[in-house]
Design a protein around this motif. Structure first.
Motif, PDB file in Angstrom:
ATOM      1  N   LYS A 104      -7.529  57.328   0.223  1.00 15.93           N
ATOM      2  CA  LYS A 104      -8.377  57.377   1.325  1.00 15.93           C
ATOM      3  C   LYS A 104      -7.568  56.795   2.740  1.00 15.93           C
ATOM      4  O   LYS A 104      -6.843  55.944   2.780  1.00 15.93           O
ATOM      5  CB  LYS A 104      -9.682  56.416   1.246  1.00 15.93           C
ATOM      6  CG  LYS A 104     -10.405  56.835   0.025  1.00 15.93           C
ATOM      7  CD  LYS A 104     -11.671  55.741  -0.105  1.00 15.93           C
ATOM      8  CE  LYS A 104     -12.689  56.478  -1.394  1.00 15.93           C
ATOM      9  NZ  LYS A 104     -13.783  55.623  -1.105  1.00 15.93           N
ATOM     10  N   ASP A 105      -7.782  57.825   3.533  1.00 13.74           N
ATOM     11  CA  ASP A 105      -7.062  57.470   4.930  1.00 13.74           C
ATOM     12  C   ASP A 105      -7.470  56.254   5.655  1.00 13.74           C
ATOM     13  O   ASP A 105      -8.648  55.658   5.759  1.00 13.74           O
ATOM     14  CB  ASP A 105      -7.459  58.786   5.954  1.00 13.74           C
ATOM     15  CG  ASP A 105      -6.698  59.975   5.648  1.00 13.74           C
ATOM     16  OD1 ASP A 105      -5.825  59.831   4.675  1.00 13.74           O
ATOM     17  OD2 ASP A 105      -7.214  60.933   6.001  1.00 13.74           O
ATOM     18  N   ALA A 108     -10.479  53.399   5.358  1.00 17.91           N
ATOM     19  CA  ALA A 108     -11.243  53.768   4.604  1.00 17.91           C
ATOM     20  C   ALA A 108     -11.339  53.232   3.282  1.00 17.91           C
ATOM     21  O   ALA A 108     -12.025  53.032   2.377  1.00 17.91           O
ATOM     22  CB  ALA A 108     -11.401  55.303   4.538  1.00 17.91           C
ATOM     23  N   SER A 109      -9.962  52.876   2.641  1.00 18.73           N
ATOM     24  CA  SER A 109      -9.698  52.257   1.431  1.00 18.73           C
ATOM     25  C   SER A 109     -10.122  50.711   1.266  1.00 18.73           C
ATOM     26  O   SER A 109     -10.204  50.427   0.224  1.00 18.73           O
ATOM     27  CB  SER A 109      -8.124  52.272   1.243  1.00 18.73           C
ATOM     28  OG  SER A 109      -7.400  51.666   2.239  1.00 18.73           O
TER      29      SER A 109
ATOM     30  N   ARG B  40     -17.189  59.817   1.227  1.00 20.70           N
ATOM     31  CA  ARG B  40     -16.245  60.261   0.496  1.00 20.70           C
ATOM     32  C   ARG B  40     -16.185  59.761  -0.877  1.00 20.70           C
ATOM     33  O   ARG B  40     -16.243  58.513  -0.997  1.00 20.70           O
ATOM     34  CB  ARG B  40     -14.831  60.123   1.206  1.00 20.70           C
ATOM     35  CG  ARG B  40     -13.699  60.689   0.526  1.00 20.70           C
ATOM     36  CD  ARG B  40     -12.420  60.063   1.121  1.00 20.70           C
ATOM     37  NE  ARG B  40     -11.190  60.495   0.681  1.00 20.70           N
ATOM     38  CZ  ARG B  40     -10.426  60.381  -0.431  1.00 20.70           C
ATOM     39  NH1 ARG B  40     -10.947  59.610  -1.437  1.00 20.70           N
ATOM     40  NH2 ARG B  40      -9.066  61.053  -0.537  1.00 20.70           N
ATOM     41  N   PRO B  44     -10.932  63.754  -2.422  1.00 19.23           N
ATOM     42  CA  PRO B  44     -11.328  64.488  -1.529  1.00 19.23           C
ATOM     43  C   PRO B  44     -11.848  65.804  -1.957  1.00 19.23           C
ATOM     44  O   PRO B  44     -11.039  66.380  -2.831  1.00 19.23           O
ATOM     45  CB  PRO B  44     -10.118  64.604  -0.404  1.00 19.23           C
ATOM     46  CG  PRO B  44      -9.004  64.387  -0.946  1.00 19.23           C
ATOM     47  CD  PRO B  44      -9.367  63.576  -2.618  1.00 19.23           C
ATOM     48  N   LYS B 104      -0.250  60.710  -1.634  1.00 17.70           N
ATOM     49  CA  LYS B 104      -1.299  61.672  -1.006  1.00 17.70           C
ATOM     50  C   LYS B 104      -0.622  62.647  -0.253  1.00 17.70           C
ATOM     51  O   LYS B 104      -0.701  63.886  -0.432  1.00 17.70           O
ATOM     52  CB  LYS B 104      -2.166  60.924  -0.506  1.00 17.70           C
ATOM     53  CG  LYS B 104      -3.561  61.877   0.394  1.00 17.70           C
ATOM     54  CD  LYS B 104      -4.134  61.315   1.078  1.00 17.70           C
ATOM     55  CE  LYS B 104      -5.532  62.111   1.418  1.00 17.70           C
ATOM     56  NZ  LYS B 104      -6.256  61.494   2.501  1.00 17.70           N
ATOM     57  N   GLU B 276     -12.643  64.457   5.746  1.00 23.25           N
ATOM     58  CA  GLU B 276     -12.824  63.385   4.628  1.00 23.25           C
ATOM     59  C   GLU B 276     -13.956  62.428   4.851  1.00 23.25           C
ATOM     60  O   GLU B 276     -13.628  61.165   4.304  1.00 23.25           O
ATOM     61  CB  GLU B 276     -11.196  62.719   4.349  1.00 23.25           C
ATOM     62  CG  GLU B 276     -10.241  63.571   3.720  1.00 23.25           C
ATOM     63  CD  GLU B 276      -9.233  63.006   3.078  1.00 23.25           C
ATOM     64  OE1 GLU B 276      -9.290  61.961   2.681  1.00 23.25           O
ATOM     65  OE2 GLU B 276      -7.999  63.739   3.503  1.00 23.25           O
ATOM     66  N   ARG B 309     -12.955  54.016   9.743  1.00 25.46           N
ATOM     67  CA  ARG B 309     -11.602  54.173   9.256  1.00 25.46           C
ATOM     68  C   ARG B 309     -10.597  53.621  10.055  1.00 25.46           C
ATOM     69  O   ARG B 309      -9.496  53.373   9.697  1.00 25.46           O
ATOM     70  CB  ARG B 309     -11.295  55.463   8.733  1.00 25.46           C
ATOM     71  CG  ARG B 309     -12.344  55.830   7.657  1.00 25.46           C
ATOM     72  CD  ARG B 309     -11.974  57.313   7.353  1.00 25.46           C
ATOM     73  NE  ARG B 309     -12.462  58.285   8.417  1.00 25.46           N
ATOM     74  CZ  ARG B 309     -12.258  59.547   8.203  1.00 25.46           C
ATOM     75  NH1 ARG B 309     -11.722  60.044   7.366  1.00 25.46           N
ATOM     76  NH2 ARG B 309     -12.760  60.348   9.236  1.00 25.46           N
TER      77      ARG B 309
END
Lengths: 141, 450
Positions: A104-105, A108-109, B40, B44, B104, B276, B309
């Motif tokens: 997750k970017d 977000a993790s 999310r 994804p 990723k 995302e 995020r």
């Protein structure tokens, strides 16, 4: 330990031992990197963790397969051996989920990545401890 | 290709996959789009285009309109420019090549590449000419080559400006020219470190004094670190003479197309927003660009909706963020923008055309078409209307992906398609009936009825 348990001690194959032990510093490194990221917000720490976890998964995954094959082939079914296998399985599954969480970017993790890294590292340590104590190398010495 | 990552040996985990929200009752476009809570799953959502051939098929256009492929076998056409004599310049190339920093990046890069062309980028400008005005562009020359992923194009007087992925350059241009008379002159370097979003869009101010350059962010949402975002996600104003530049507007994640509104001289941008956090977040948009304004990225979206995020957060920047004008829908990937002219027919006379490259992070997919957003009194008014569609079938077969859209004042829309490497030309009914009408007559004539 009882005489029966003594009798079930088999030497841990050196390759199996290396695989098992190798996963620990990789998962531990990921945990330390996650801590560094959570403290500094420097993304490079997260990149380190994102590579260390698959590394741990490769080693623990092969160790898991090895242990499974041995369990079937050698009919070595002492309770502690099965517990060792289950711990290794839990390590791998949660480690895999941890890898996905790390994908997750950016932030977000978090905090799940850090929580999972703590659990996975603890499981890897426990599995390795148990693996080395029940399947002691140089048994009978 | 459906959910390729689900092939991973973790069937038990599939239950944890993101459940797609029901979009049926949500307002996806317009001035006030619905913004669901960010979400999310472990994977994804990925729904990648499966390239197919056009064969005898053609994209779908409104009744009475005609579409023809005026150039094929190009080397990744992105943006086009209609020159005063009617010649068309095509910028071809593929930039980027941002380093893959984590697993990723590696996996997603392989998967996403399946939805794009395998042709190598041309790094050149191709000129197309229809000398007799019959709608067939029989002359094709390479106007300039050895460029570095050229994208934005603008003509100011006898100067042709090209935004490469790393620099703004200038060619001399005189009408009728089919080849550049020499190598370009560099006006200024453009931010090109990493170049996660490499396209540099371009528009010239009506007086020709300034150029506006759209510079995309270096990440989806700062996952390459904050320091990578210096001089990114903004529109520069560049002095055409000196190359001196300053940020004109900031917080625009990926301003992939710029256009000047006729009459007002107002700068507009098409902007791609972040991925995302769900199928209906965050809407891509078109907006008039306010000088000095901050549009949110990365700290917030659609005004002041905080993106959690991003660390460290910046409440002051969030408080200053303004809302864009018009949502096109999330993940449509708007890459082209141009204002219409009356010669496009009465239904499409007032408004903008928007080229939508199509989504990867949404199931069902969206975009993969050219839409028309009607304007009233200089502002968007009403839902987007399909103008060119049929690029993608229900089964995922995708024959084309629209990028740049350019209005030919004679009454045609030029669409660059970077999957089939084609330039499409959509002609309005009146214009196609009198395909040989010289441009001067249609431009001064009364608006044509359908």
């Amino acid at each position: 330990m009882s005489a029966q348990a003594q009798a079930e001690r088999y030497p841990l194959h050196p390759f199996h031992a290396v695989l098992l032990a190798s996963a620990v510093p990789l998962f531990l490194g990921a945990l330390l990197s996650d801590i560094a990221y959570s403290q500094s917000y420097q993304l490079q720490w997260k990149n380190f963790a994102s590579w260390l976890i698959p590394g741990g998964l490769i080693f623990s995954g092969i160790a898991l397969l090895w242990a499974l094959v041995e369990l079937v082939r050698l009919r070595r079914r002492a309770l502690l051996t099965i517990l060792y296998l289950l711990l290794l399985l839990a390590t791998w599954l949660l480690g895999f989920i941890n890898a996905l969480v790390h994908a997750k970017d950016a932030w977000a993790s978090m905090p799940m990545a850090l929580i999972l890294s703590v659990i996975v590292t603890a499981l890897a340590c426990a599995a390795t401890w148990l693996g080395f104590s029940t399947l002691r190398t140089g048994a009978g010495r | 290709m459906r959910k390729p990552l689900a092939l991973l040996p973790a069937a038990a985990l599939l239950g944890l996959l993101a459940a797609c929200g029901d979009a049926s009752d949500q307002q996806l476009y317009g001035q006030n789009p619905d913004l669901p809570d960010p979400h999310r799953g472990l994977f994804p959502t990925m729904e990648i285009a499966r390239p197919g051939e056009w064969g005898d098929r053609r994209p779908t256009v409104p009744e009475g309109y005609t579409i023809t492929a005026i150039a094929t076998d190009l080397q990744i056409p992105r943006q086009t420019l209609v020159l005063p004599g009617g010649d068309i310049l095509v910028a071809e190339g593929r930039g980027g090549g941002a380093p893959r920093l984590n697993p990723k990046d590696v996996i997603a890069g392989i998967i996403k590449a399946k939805g794009t062309t395998s042709v190598a980028g041309g790094n050149r400008l191709t000129l197309l000419r229809d000398a007799d005005g019959d709608g067939t562009y029989e002359t094709r020359t390479i106007f300039a080559e050895d460029l570095n992923a050229p994208y934005g194009l603008a003509l100011v007087g006898n100067h042709l400006f090209v935004a490469n992925q790393d620099a703004l350059v200038r060619f001399d241009y005189r009408p009728g020219q089919t080849r550049a008379s020499g190598p370009p002159i560099k006006i200024t370097d453009l931010p090109s470190e990493i170049n996660h979003h490499w396209t540099k869009s371009l528009a010239a101010s009506p007086d020709g004094r300034f150029l506006y350059v759209g510079i995309g962010s270096n990440s989806n949402i700062t996952e390459r670190g904050m320091t990578a975002e210096v001089d990114r996600a903004m529109i520069w104003q560049v002095d055409a003479e000196t190359g001196a530049h300053r940020p004109y507007a900031t917080g625009l994640r990926n301003p992939t197309a710029l256009a000047i509104q006729p009459g007002t001289g107002q700068l507009w941008a098409a902007v791609n927003e972040r991925d995302e956090i769900g199928p209906n977040l965050v809407p891509d948009y078109i907006t008039s660009v306010r000088e000095g304004a901050f549009y949110g990225w990365p700290y917030s979206y659609w005004g002041q909706n905080v993106d959690k995020r991003v660390r460290p957060q910046d409440p002051e920047k969030v408080a200053s963020a303004i809302r864009p004008d018009y949502a096109l829908g999330s993940h449509v990937a708007a890459l082209g923008l141009d204002f219409s002219v009356p010669a496009m027919g009465s239904r499409f006379a007032q408004g903008v055309f928007v080229g939508e490259h199509g989504s990867w992070n949404r199931d069902p997919p969206v975009g993969y078409k050219v839409v028309f957003v009607p304007f009233l009194n200089g502002r968007p008014a009403g839902p987007p209307v399909d103008f060119v569609s049929g690029f993608r079938d229900e089964d995922g077969t995708t024959r084309g992906r629209p990028v740049g859209v350019t209005v030919d004042p004679r009454g045609a829309l030029i669409v660059a398609d970077d999957l089939s490497n084609t330039i499409w030309r959509v002609t309005a009914p009146a214009a196609s009936a009198t395909g040989n009408t010289p441009p001067e007559e249609t431009r001064t004539g009364a608006p044509q009825e359908r």
